[in-house]
Design a protein around this motif. Structure first.
Motif, PDB file in Angstrom:
ATOM      1  N   ARG A 133     -18.919 -70.172 -24.439  1.00 49.21           N
ATOM      2  CA  ARG A 133     -19.000 -70.495 -25.203  1.00 49.21           C
ATOM      3  C   ARG A 133     -17.624 -70.123 -25.826  1.00 49.21           C
ATOM      4  O   ARG A 133     -16.010 -70.512 -25.467  1.00 49.21           O
ATOM      5  CB  ARG A 133     -19.617 -70.506 -26.540  1.00 49.21           C
ATOM      6  CG  ARG A 133     -19.490 -70.323 -27.518  1.00 49.21           C
ATOM      7  CD  ARG A 133     -19.935 -70.780 -28.903  1.00 49.21           C
ATOM      8  NE  ARG A 133     -20.507 -71.065 -29.979  1.00 49.21           N
ATOM      9  CZ  ARG A 133     -18.687 -70.032 -30.724  1.00 49.21           C
ATOM     10  NH1 ARG A 133     -18.444 -68.642 -30.853  1.00 49.21           N
ATOM     11  NH2 ARG A 133     -18.692 -70.586 -31.880  1.00 49.21           N
ATOM     12  N   PHE A 376     -24.976 -49.470 -34.370  1.00 44.10           N
ATOM     13  CA  PHE A 376     -25.101 -50.672 -32.803  1.00 44.10           C
ATOM     14  C   PHE A 376     -24.107 -51.219 -33.287  1.00 44.10           C
ATOM     15  O   PHE A 376     -23.222 -51.938 -34.289  1.00 44.10           O
ATOM     16  CB  PHE A 376     -26.041 -52.001 -33.034  1.00 44.10           C
ATOM     17  CG  PHE A 376     -26.145 -52.769 -32.311  1.00 44.10           C
ATOM     18  CD1 PHE A 376     -26.376 -53.077 -30.729  1.00 44.10           C
ATOM     19  CD2 PHE A 376     -25.452 -53.887 -33.138  1.00 44.10           C
ATOM     20  CE1 PHE A 376     -25.851 -53.980 -30.474  1.00 44.10           C
ATOM     21  CE2 PHE A 376     -25.338 -55.049 -31.783  1.00 44.10           C
ATOM     22  CZ  PHE A 376     -25.404 -55.204 -30.537  1.00 44.10           C
ATOM     23  N   VAL A 377     -22.668 -51.116 -32.667  1.00 42.23           N
ATOM     24  CA  VAL A 377     -20.857 -51.491 -32.755  1.00 42.23           C
ATOM     25  C   VAL A 377     -21.070 -52.258 -31.425  1.00 42.23           C
ATOM     26  O   VAL A 377     -20.725 -51.973 -30.652  1.00 42.23           O
ATOM     27  CB  VAL A 377     -20.500 -50.343 -32.922  1.00 42.23           C
ATOM     28  CG1 VAL A 377     -18.931 -50.711 -33.477  1.00 42.23           C
ATOM     29  CG2 VAL A 377     -20.572 -48.875 -33.771  1.00 42.23           C
ATOM     30  N   ARG A 378     -20.314 -53.694 -31.726  1.00 42.22           N
ATOM     31  CA  ARG A 378     -20.483 -54.695 -30.517  1.00 42.22           C
ATOM     32  C   ARG A 378     -18.530 -54.865 -30.895  1.00 42.22           C
ATOM     33  O   ARG A 378     -18.334 -55.185 -29.921  1.00 42.22           O
ATOM     34  CB  ARG A 378     -20.968 -55.830 -30.700  1.00 42.22           C
ATOM     35  CG  ARG A 378     -21.543 -55.796 -30.191  1.00 42.22           C
ATOM     36  CD  ARG A 378     -22.776 -57.081 -29.883  1.00 42.22           C
ATOM     37  NE  ARG A 378     -21.823 -58.244 -29.451  1.00 42.22           N
ATOM     38  CZ  ARG A 378     -22.421 -58.935 -28.070  1.00 42.22           C
ATOM     39  NH1 ARG A 378     -22.641 -57.531 -26.854  1.00 42.22           N
ATOM     40  NH2 ARG A 378     -21.406 -59.880 -27.164  1.00 42.22           N
ATOM     41  N   GLU A 379     -17.759 -54.600 -31.740  1.00 45.68           N
ATOM     42  CA  GLU A 379     -16.514 -54.707 -32.252  1.00 45.68           C
ATOM     43  C   GLU A 379     -15.920 -53.761 -31.789  1.00 45.68           C
ATOM     44  O   GLU A 379     -16.233 -52.449 -32.068  1.00 45.68           O
ATOM     45  CB  GLU A 379     -15.785 -54.968 -33.827  1.00 45.68           C
ATOM     46  CG  GLU A 379     -16.987 -56.608 -33.657  1.00 45.68           C
ATOM     47  CD  GLU A 379     -16.659 -57.857 -34.137  1.00 45.68           C
ATOM     48  OE1 GLU A 379     -15.453 -57.889 -33.668  1.00 45.68           O
ATOM     49  OE2 GLU A 379     -17.466 -58.667 -33.954  1.00 45.68           O
TER      50      GLU A 379
ATOM     51  N   GLN B  25     -16.319 -55.869 -42.417  1.00 46.10           N
ATOM     52  CA  GLN B  25     -17.892 -56.195 -41.525  1.00 46.10           C
ATOM     53  C   GLN B  25     -19.060 -56.062 -42.260  1.00 46.10           C
ATOM     54  O   GLN B  25     -18.334 -54.819 -43.266  1.00 46.10           O
ATOM     55  CB  GLN B  25     -17.747 -55.433 -40.027  1.00 46.10           C
ATOM     56  CG  GLN B  25     -17.887 -54.060 -39.640  1.00 46.10           C
ATOM     57  CD  GLN B  25     -16.893 -53.436 -39.861  1.00 46.10           C
ATOM     58  OE1 GLN B  25     -16.078 -53.323 -41.187  1.00 46.10           O
ATOM     59  NE2 GLN B  25     -17.029 -51.528 -40.331  1.00 46.10           N
ATOM     60  N   GLU B  43     -26.080 -59.680 -33.031  1.00 46.69           N
ATOM     61  CA  GLU B  43     -25.157 -59.844 -31.890  1.00 46.69           C
ATOM     62  C   GLU B  43     -24.531 -61.810 -31.968  1.00 46.69           C
ATOM     63  O   GLU B  43     -23.202 -61.794 -31.681  1.00 46.69           O
ATOM     64  CB  GLU B  43     -26.020 -60.003 -30.736  1.00 46.69           C
ATOM     65  CG  GLU B  43     -25.332 -59.816 -29.339  1.00 46.69           C
ATOM     66  CD  GLU B  43     -25.784 -59.440 -28.683  1.00 46.69           C
ATOM     67  OE1 GLU B  43     -26.028 -58.715 -27.191  1.00 46.69           O
ATOM     68  OE2 GLU B  43     -27.732 -59.924 -28.035  1.00 46.69           O
ATOM     69  N   LEU B  44     -25.639 -62.152 -32.431  1.00 42.85           N
ATOM     70  CA  LEU B  44     -25.374 -63.914 -32.221  1.00 42.85           C
ATOM     71  C   LEU B  44     -24.799 -64.163 -33.710  1.00 42.85           C
ATOM     72  O   LEU B  44     -23.597 -64.886 -33.327  1.00 42.85           O
ATOM     73  CB  LEU B  44     -27.390 -64.351 -32.271  1.00 42.85           C
ATOM     74  CG  LEU B  44     -27.861 -64.455 -31.364  1.00 42.85           C
ATOM     75  CD1 LEU B  44     -29.525 -65.138 -32.080  1.00 42.85           C
ATOM     76  CD2 LEU B  44     -27.524 -65.352 -30.279  1.00 42.85           C
ATOM     77  N   GLY B  46     -22.325 -62.312 -34.581  1.00 43.46           N
ATOM     78  CA  GLY B  46     -21.081 -62.026 -33.887  1.00 43.46           C
ATOM     79  C   GLY B  46     -20.286 -63.089 -33.787  1.00 43.46           C
ATOM     80  O   GLY B  46     -19.266 -63.786 -33.289  1.00 43.46           O
ATOM     81  N   GLU B  47     -20.931 -63.593 -32.138  1.00 42.08           N
ATOM     82  CA  GLU B  47     -20.750 -65.333 -31.506  1.00 42.08           C
ATOM     83  C   GLU B  47     -20.300 -65.997 -31.930  1.00 42.08           C
ATOM     84  O   GLU B  47     -19.549 -67.050 -31.165  1.00 42.08           O
ATOM     85  CB  GLU B  47     -22.392 -65.033 -29.885  1.00 42.08           C
ATOM     86  CG  GLU B  47     -22.676 -64.435 -28.769  1.00 42.08           C
ATOM     87  CD  GLU B  47     -23.495 -64.811 -28.378  1.00 42.08           C
ATOM     88  OE1 GLU B  47     -23.758 -64.006 -27.804  1.00 42.08           O
ATOM     89  OE2 GLU B  47     -23.972 -65.794 -28.964  1.00 42.08           O
ATOM     90  N   HIS B  51     -16.770 -63.738 -38.167  1.00 42.46           N
ATOM     91  CA  HIS B  51     -17.046 -63.038 -39.118  1.00 42.46           C
ATOM     92  C   HIS B  51     -17.120 -61.975 -37.534  1.00 42.46           C
ATOM     93  O   HIS B  51     -17.602 -62.308 -37.094  1.00 42.46           O
ATOM     94  CB  HIS B  51     -17.463 -62.698 -39.849  1.00 42.46           C
ATOM     95  CG  HIS B  51     -17.588 -63.581 -40.786  1.00 42.46           C
ATOM     96  ND1 HIS B  51     -16.382 -63.425 -41.469  1.00 42.46           N
ATOM     97  CD2 HIS B  51     -18.220 -64.590 -41.358  1.00 42.46           C
ATOM     98  CE1 HIS B  51     -16.445 -64.492 -42.889  1.00 42.46           C
ATOM     99  NE2 HIS B  51     -17.257 -65.135 -42.610  1.00 42.46           N
ATOM    100  N   PRO B  52     -16.863 -60.553 -37.958  1.00 40.04           N
ATOM    101  CA  PRO B  52     -16.584 -59.304 -37.103  1.00 40.04           C
ATOM    102  C   PRO B  52     -19.054 -59.434 -36.545  1.00 40.04           C
ATOM    103  O   PRO B  52     -18.785 -59.662 -37.728  1.00 40.04           O
ATOM    104  CB  PRO B  52     -15.753 -58.285 -37.452  1.00 40.04           C
ATOM    105  CG  PRO B  52     -16.189 -58.399 -38.450  1.00 40.04           C
ATOM    106  CD  PRO B  52     -15.679 -60.087 -38.948  1.00 40.04           C
ATOM    107  N   THR B  53     -18.849 -59.235 -36.093  1.00 39.22           N
ATOM    108  CA  THR B  53     -20.058 -58.309 -35.477  1.00 39.22           C
ATOM    109  C   THR B  53     -20.626 -57.267 -35.981  1.00 39.22           C
ATOM    110  O   THR B  53     -20.026 -56.423 -36.689  1.00 39.22           O
ATOM    111  CB  THR B  53     -20.760 -57.564 -33.629  1.00 39.22           C
ATOM    112  OG1 THR B  53     -20.253 -59.122 -33.167  1.00 39.22           O
ATOM    113  CG2 THR B  53     -21.993 -57.867 -33.930  1.00 39.22           C
ATOM    114  N   VAL B  55     -22.598 -54.145 -37.968  1.00 37.93           N
ATOM    115  CA  VAL B  55     -22.191 -52.359 -37.974  1.00 37.93           C
ATOM    116  C   VAL B  55     -23.935 -52.085 -38.101  1.00 37.93           C
ATOM    117  O   VAL B  55     -24.109 -51.881 -39.219  1.00 37.93           O
ATOM    118  CB  VAL B  55     -21.460 -51.730 -37.563  1.00 37.93           C
ATOM    119  CG1 VAL B  55     -22.084 -50.118 -37.661  1.00 37.93           C
ATOM    120  CG2 VAL B  55     -20.173 -51.647 -37.461  1.00 37.93           C
TER     121      VAL B  55
END
Lengths: 443, 338
Positions: A133, A376-379, B25, B43-44, B46-47, B51-53, B55
Motif C-alpha cells: 500500500r 508500544f510506539v510505532r511512529e 497521537q 498498527e492497522l 496507523g497504516e 493519523h499517527p499510530t 502509543v
C-alpha cells in the motif's frame, strides 16, 4: 629455654612455618583463579544463550513475488484520486497479494494438496499489505501493472527456516500447518523464498503481536540516542561544573562534607526512585508529555549526575597540587590554573566517567516505566529539538516489551535486541578505555 | 563557555516547548490482556488512517485506570484498557480529578483457560476442584481447618495424581477478579462449602475467596510469559492464561476442560465455557476535540472489520461480541457512562 637451644633455625632447611605460608598463598591463588573461572563461565553462558537465540533476528525470510495491482480492486473510479486511494485499506491489498501468490504457486506447478487459499496466503506476513500500500500511495502509476516485490514471510514460516519450528511442532501449532511448511520448502527450492540479511531489524519500528517478523528496533534506537544526547548535554556540563567548584573553590566545611556524602548516597539510590521523581516533577508539575525522550533524558540525567561528579572529582584530585602551585606561582589566577592546566590533565578521567555514566543510563529501564516510555510506539520521533517531545521507546524497554509477547518468535527478537544493546555498550566502554590509554598521564 | 551556552539553550528549548506540546497521537494505557489487541488495532489504524499510530502502554487494568483518572489535558492519557469493568471507587476518583465524561466501550470477550505442560497429564476440571485445591481453609469435621490437599486426586479422584501447584494471576490483574468470581467462588458454592461455612457462622464471602499461602497457589504479578516460564521449569504446574495466549503457544501447552467443555471462541461465545469475561476500554469524551484521531481510533477498534467475526482480533483469539452494533452506536452517539 633448653628446647630452643636444641633446635637451631637453619636457613638452608625449610621450616614448617614457611611451608604453611606457601601453602596459604597457593590456596589463595587457586581461589582467585576459581573466582575468575566462575565469572568467565557465567559470561560464556550468557553470551551462548543470547547469541544462540538472538542471531536469527539478523536474518529474515522474504518471499519474491510478482504482484498484479488489480485496478478493479485498488482504484474503482480509475482516476487515481489520492483521497480515494487512501480510503482503500490494507484489507483490500491483502486480497490482491493473496490472489497474486495463488497465481504464482499455480503457474509454478507446485502441488498444494491439503492447502486452502487462506492457508497459502497465510505464509505471507500481515505486514505485506502495508508494504505494498505504501508503494502504491507513493507512486500511483503502479496501479494496473504487475510489479516484482520482496515481501516478508509469516513469522512461523521464518521460524521453520531458522529451525525454531519443526514439522512435529507445527502439527500441534494452531497457527501453522505442516503442509504450509512443505510449501515453504518447495518455494525455497524454486527461489521464490529466501533467507536474507535483515537490515529492517535495526531500522523498522515495533510491530504488534501478529507480526513478529516485522518488528524492529528503529524507534527504540532513535529514542535511546535522543535520551543520550540530552544526558550528555546536561549531565556533563552540570556535573563537571559542580565538581570543579566543590574540588577547587569551595571551602572545606561541614556543609561541603554534607553535600559530598549526599552525592555518594544519590549514586546508590535505586533508579526507580528517579522515575517517581520524574513523573511528579516533569510530567505532573511541569506538564511535559508522556512517553517523550525529553522526560526520559532528564530523568536519566538526574540518575547519571552523581556518577559523573564522583568520577570528575576523583580525576581532579589525581592532578598533583604542584601543577596548580606552579601556575599560580607564575601569576595565573585560580580560575586560570584550573581551566588552563588542571582540567585538561583531568579530561581523560572525566570523559571516561561520563561515558561509563552514559552506558549505565543506556541500559536503564526502571525509571522509564513510570514516565510512559515502556510502551508500544510505532511512529518515529521527529528531528530534534521538536522530536524530543514525540513519543519514543528505548532499547532496554524494547527488550522488556518483547519478552512479554505471547508469540514465541519475539524471544528471538528480544535476544537480537540484547545483542544490539551489548554491542552499543561494548562500543562505548571500548571508547572509554581508548580515551584513557591515549591521553592519561601518570606522575 | 560553549558548555554554558549549550546548557542554557537546552533549558530554553525545554521552557518554550512545554507550552506548545500539543499532542497529535492517541495515548493509551492499561490491561496487559487487552494490550495485544490494542497494538493490533493501533498498527492497522496507523497504516490506514492519516493519523499517527497510537502509543500503547501496558501495566495492568488498575494501573491504567489510575493513570486515566489523573485528570483531563494533553499530558494525561486518552484511553484506559481494562480486562474488567471500572469500579465505583475508580469512577469517584476520576470525578474528583475532573474526568467525569467517560464512554465505556466493550470490545469483545476473552476466555480464561487452565493449561499445563504439553508433556504432562491432561485435566478435566470443575470450579469445585479449584476451590477445594486452593482454598486457604476448608470445613473439616464441622470445623475450619487449613487446606490439607497436596495432590489433585485428593480433591477429585478422577483427576491425575499430580502435585497441586497453580500459577494464578496476581491481584493487580483484572483476570484475577474473574478467576475469583467464576472459578473459586463458584466452586465454593458448587461444592456446598458456602452453605457449610454459613451454617458454621463463618463469613462465607471472605472464606470462599481467600487462597492458600503455603506455596501451592502462586500469584504471578508479571505477564502470561512469566506463567509460561514457571510451567516450563515446573512441569507439574497448572497456569491460568488468556485464550489468545494459549492459542499462540499450543506447542508448549495443553488446555484443560472446565465442566467438560473445551475452551474455544465458539464455546465461549455460546456461553458453554463458564470462565470468560468482557474486555473494555474507557475513553474521555473531553479529549475527542483535543486529540485528533481519538474518536476515529475508538470507532475503528469496534468496527465490524476489526472486532467482528473473521477480523484480525478474532484471528488472534478475541471472542467477538454479539452486540457489537450496540457498542458502535454508543460510540457514534457518544453515550456517557452514568
Amino acid at each position: 629455654m633448653s628446647d630452643q637451644a636444641a633446635r637451631p633455625i637453619s636457613l638452608l632447611k625449610r621450616s614448617g612455618h614457611t611451608a604453611r605460608r606457601h601453602a596459604a598463598e597457593a590456596r589463595f591463588r587457586t581461589c582467585g583463579l576459581g573466582a575468575i573461572l566462575i565469572g568467565l563461565l557465567a559470561l560464556a553462558m550468557l553470551l551462548a544463550s543470547v547469541l544462540g537465540s538472538g542471531l536469527g533476528a539478523f536474518r529474515q525470510t522474504y518471499i519474491h513475488l510478482p504482484i498484479h495491482l488489480d485496478e478493479a480492486a485498488l482504484d474503482k473510479s480509475g482516476n487515481r484520486d489520492p483521497k480515494a486511494l487512501k480510503k482503500v485499506t490494507t484489507i483490500s491489498y491483502g486480497k490482491v497479494i493473496a490472489a497474486s501468490l495463488n497465481d504464482t504457486v499455480l503457474q509454478a506447478g507446485i502441488a498444494t494438496q491439503g492447502l486452502t487459499k487462506d492457508d497459502i496466503a497465510g505464509i505471507i506476513s500481515r505486514e505485506a499489505p502495508a508494504q505494498v500500500r505504501d508503494m502504491v500511495l507513493s507512486d500511483t502509476d503502479l496501479i494496473g501493472k504487475t510489479i516484482q516485490v520482496r515481501l516478508l514471510a509469516n513469522g512461523r514460516i521464518d521460524g521453520y527456516l531458522k529451525g525454531r519450528i519443526t514439522a512435529a511442532t507445527a502439527a500441534r501449532d494452531s497457527n501453522v500447518s505442516p503442509a504450509q511448511l512443505q510449501l515453504a520448502d518447495v518455494m525455497m527450492e524454486r527461489g521464490l523464498m529466501s533467507l536474507d540479511f535483515n537490515a529492517a531489524f535495526l531500522t523498522a519500528p515495533d510491530a504488534s503481536d501478529q507480526r513478529p517478523e516485522a518488528a524492529g528496533l528503529g524507534v527504540a534506537i532513535l529514542g535511546s540516542a535522543y535520551m543520550m544526547l540530552i544526558v550528555l548535554a546536561l549531565a556533563l556540563p552540570i556535573g563537571v561544573a559542580a565538581s570543579i567548584y566543590l574540588e577547587e573553590f569551595a571551602p572545606k566545611n561541614g556543609l561541603t562534607d554534607l553535600i559530598e556524602v549526599n552525592i555518594s548516597n544519590l549514586a546508590a539510590v535505586p533508579s526507580i526512585v528517579f522515575g517517581i521523581l520524574g513523573l511528579a516533577i516533569f510530567i505532573n508539575f511541569a506538564g511535559l508529555p508522556h512517553s517523550a525522550p525529553v522526560v526520559g533524558g532528564l530523568v536519566l540525567t538526574l540518575m547519571t549526575l552523581p556518577t559523573i561528579i564522583i568520577a570528575t572529582r576523583a580525576s581532579l584530585k589525581a592532578v598533583p597540587p604542584s601543577i596548580r602551585q606552579a601556575a599560580q606561582g607564575l601569576g595565573a589566577s585560580r580560575m586560570q590554573a584550573v581551566f588552563h592546566h588542571v582540567l585538561p590533565l583531568a579530561a581523560p578521567g572525566i570523559l571516561t566517567g561520563a561515558i561509563l555514566g552514559l552506558a549505565q543510563a543506556l541500559g536503564e529501564t526502571a525509571p522509564l516505566l513510570l514516565i510512559g516510555m515502556v510502551a508500544f510506539v510505532r511512529e518515529y520521533p521527529g528531528a530534534p529539538p521538536e522530536g524530543l517531545f514525540d513519543p519514543a521507546s528505548a532499547l532496554p524497554v524494547q527488550i522488556y516489551n518483547w519478552t512479554q509477547r505471547a508469540d514465541p518468535a519475539f524471544v528471538e527478537r528480544a535476544s537480537g535486541a540484547i545483542i544490539v544493546l551489548l554491542a552499543f555498550l561494548l562500543f562505548m566502554n571500548a571508547g572509554a578505555i581508548l580515551l584513557r590509554r591515549r591521553f592519561e598521564r601518570r606522575w | 563557555m560553549s558548555r554554558i551556552t549549550l546548557t542554557t539553550s537546552a533549558l530554553a528549548i525545554l521552557a518554550t516547548s512545554t507550552a506548545a506540546a500539543a499532542r497529535d497521537q492517541v495515548q493509551v494505557a492499561g490491561s496487559s490482556t487487552v494490550l495485544p489487541y490494542a497494538t493490533i488495532v493501533a498498527e492497522l489504524f496507523g497504516e490506514n488512517f492519516d493519523h499517527p499510530t497510537p502509543v500503547i502502554e501496558s501495566g495492568g487494568s488498575s494501573a491504567g485506570l489510575k493513570k486515566f483518572c489523573d485528570g483531563v489535558g494533553d499530558n494525561t492519557i486518552d484511553i484506559a484498557n481494562a480486562s474488567r469493568r471500572i469500579k465505583p471507587a475508580e469512577i469517584a476518583a476520576c470525578e474528583v480529578a475532573g474526568v467525569s465524561e467517560l464512554i465505556e466501550v466493550r470490545i469483545g470477550y476473552d476466555g480464561i483457560v487452565f493449561a499445563s505442560d504439553i508433556g504432562g497429564e491432561s485435566f478435566a476440571f470443575t470450579p469445585a476442584d479449584w476451590y477445594k485445591a486452593l482454598a486457604a481453609e476448608i470445613v473439616q469435621d464441622g470445623r475450619l481447618a487449613p487446606n490439607p490437599a497436596t495432590m489433585w486426586n485428593e480433591v477429585n479422584p478422577d483427576l491425575p495424581a499430580q502435585e497441586i501447584v497453580a500459577f494464578v494471576p496476581g491481584t493487580k490483574h483484572g483476570t484475577r477478579e474473574v478467576f475469583d468470581l467464576k472459578v473459586i467462588e463458584q466452586g465454593c458454592k458448587d461444592s456446598g462449602a458456602a452453605a457449610e461455612l454459613e451454617s458454621l457462622g463463618a463469613d462465607a464471602g471472605r472464606h470462599c475467596t481467600s487462597l492458600r499461602t503455603d506455596g501451592r497457589a502462586v500469584e504471578i504479578d508479571g505477564d502470561y510469559t512469566e506463567t509460561l516460564a514457571r510451567i516450563d521449569s515446573n512441569t507439574d504446574g497448572i497456569g491460568v492464561f488468556g485464550l489468545s495466549f494459549y492459542e499462540n503457544n499450543t506447542v508448549k501447552l495443553q488446555v484443560a476442560t472446565m465442566n467438560g467443555v473445551v475452551p474455544s471462541a465458539e464455546t465461549i461465545a455460546s456461553g458453554n465455557y463458564p470462565v470468560s469475561r468482557p474486555l473494555y476500554f474507557y475513553v474521555k469524551q473531553a479529549h475527542f476535540d483535543m486529540v485528533p484521531g481519538l474518536k476515529d481510533y475508538a470507532e475503528f477498534f469496534v468496527s465490524d472489520d476489526i472486532a467482528g467475526p473473521g477480523g484480525p482480533l478474532a484471528d488472534y483469539g478475541l471472542v467477538p461480541d454479539p452486540e457489537l452494533a450496540e457498542t458502535q452506536e454508543i460510540l457514534a452517539d457518544e453515550v456517557l457512562m452514568n
